[in-house]
Enzyme design. Structure first.
Site, PDB file in Angstrom:
ATOM      1  CB  SER A  41      -0.943   0.020   1.206  1.00 37.90           C
ATOM      2  OG  SER A  41      -0.219  -0.113   2.415  1.00 37.90           O
ATOM      3  CG  ASP A 351      -4.530   5.254   6.742  1.00 35.16           C
ATOM      4  OD1 ASP A 351      -3.346   5.201   7.117  1.00 35.16           O
ATOM      5  OD2 ASP A 351      -4.944   4.640   5.736  1.00 35.16           O
ATOM      6  CG  HIS A 354      -1.424   3.713   4.297  1.00 37.53           C
ATOM      7  ND1 HIS A 354      -2.680   3.304   4.702  1.00 37.53           N
ATOM      8  CD2 HIS A 354      -0.818   2.628   3.764  1.00 37.53           C
ATOM      9  CE1 HIS A 354      -2.835   2.013   4.431  1.00 37.53           C
ATOM     10  NE2 HIS A 354      -1.724   1.581   3.858  1.00 37.53           N
TER      11      HIS A 354
END
Length: 387
Positions: A41, A351, A354
């Site tokens: 991610s 968040d 990240h």
């Protein structure tokens, strides 16, 4: 390898070394016509969103003004890489709508690991597209791209890379973080997770060697960041609560990341020896991110460990009420988790897992300059070998 082949390989290496020492040649910089990215991610530009779970609003709010497949308020480091090269942002290989792969493709997906996990995405949140699957996707992508050009391809040949781009492009890797946290979240000790690192890096090395056999020559390898500074580790592993450094980060998980990184660096050094025509840049993302977090106030950021988009607790993070989800208040009102994040430009962590666009931009500027790379080479010189 036969003696003539060894001499030929050595000759090409010598030519690259001479080019890197030639001031006139060096001043020109490198031109990468494409990026082929593998990862999780931290560099996913839409793979998971296209295949399993879209990143909901307010993801994407700062730069794109809409959800854009990234788990951030805006751009990722890989986006800034493309920007600096004058290339369009990478389309995710798994995204079939409005994608253009002329200048490369992104095989990264959120939750991806180096090793195959024995759980489904719905059970654990780990991707069904680990590194070996991403490699197979790349192999198929290259094969079909070449076929499109060989057979005329119609409109498709204008949407895939030219054949030479596969040898001229930059191959970026940013993966490993989820392998480490997967073990910790399964209640493995730090030492038990460390014991699995050699297997991870053996898979990584085999993947790089196969990409090399397929024509890849320029490799850009990120190590993993300071896990112990992220809310999802701090909240989900309270066992580390008493082992916090002066910046508030969990020492055991950061030490695990550093252990992985030290072994990854040795793997890259060995790959340089085994793949003499390749150029490897090892990027110390850990040091760049830890520097940002430890100097947050001086650099204009606030609350460096607290999530910008989240809900509840010391770190504004709750794994069951994640960024972009909705929750019902006691009065029955339905609210969006994360809508209270007033200014992501002042935040480092987006968040709880990240980073914000502001943080990603700062990190990229540092690695772009060569301050956190081995060899210490500016990004625009990443095609050149150094002694």
């Amino acid at each position: 390898m036969a003696a003539p082949q060894i001499k030929l390989a050595a000759f090409f290496v010598l030519l690259q070394l001479i080019g890197s020492l030639n001031p006139a040649a060096a001043s020109e910089g490198c031109h990468f016509p494409a990026i082929f990215n593998f990862g999780d991610s931290n560099s996913d530009t839409g793979g998971l969103a296209a295949s399993l779970w879209p990143a909901p609003w307010p993801n994407g709010e700062t730069f794109f003004g809409r959800p854009a497949g990234r788990f951030s308020d805006g751009r990722l480091v890989v986006d800034f890489m493309a920007d600096s090269m004058g290339l369009p942002y990478l389309s995710a290989y798994l995204d079939s709508v409005l994608s253009n792969f002329t200048h490369g493709a992104n095989f990264a997906t959120a939750g991806a690991t180096i090793r195959v996990q024995n759980t489904t995405w719905f059970q654990s949140g780990y991707s069904p597209f680990p590194l070996d699957v991403q490699l197979r996707q790349f192999t198929q992508f290259k094969s079909k791209s070449l076929l499109a050009h060989q057979q005329g391809g119609g409109v498709f040949k204008h949407l895939v890379p030219k054949e030479e781009y596969f040898s001229q492009g930059l191959y970026a890797f940013d993966i490993g973080q989820n392998d480490l946290t997967a073990g910790l979240f399964l209640n493995m000790t730090v030492e038990e997770v460390k014991a699995s690192v050699p297997e991870m890096l053996n898979i990584f090395a085999l993947t790089v060697k196969e990409v090399y056999q397929l024509g890849g020559r320029f490799f850009w390898v990120h190590n993993t960041g300071p896990l112990g500074c992220l809310a999802y580790v701090l909240e989900r592993l309270p066992i580390f609560a008493s082992q916090i450094d002066k910046h508030g980060c969990a020492t055991p998980s950061n030490e695990l990341a550093l252990y992985f990184n030290s072994k990854l660096k040795k793997t890259v050094i060995q790959l340089r020896k085994e793949l003499p025509l390749a150029t490897f840049t090892y990027v110390d993302i850990y040091s760049a991110k830890y520097t940002l977090i430890s100097r947050a106030k001086q650099l204009g950021f606030e609350h460096p460990l607290r999530a910008c988009c989240g809900h509840g607790g010391k770190y504004n993070y709750n794994q069951h009420e994640f960024c972009g989800s909705t929750k019902t208040e006691t009065n029955g009102t339905l609210v969006l988790v994360g809508s209270s994040c007033e200014d992501p430009r002042l935040k480092i962590v987006w968040d709880g897992i990240h980073y914000t666009e502001a943080a990603n931009r700062w990190v990229f500027k540092k690695i772009f300059s060569g301050a956190f790379t081995d060899p210490p080479t500016p990004f625009k010189m990443a095609c050149r070998r150094t002694l």
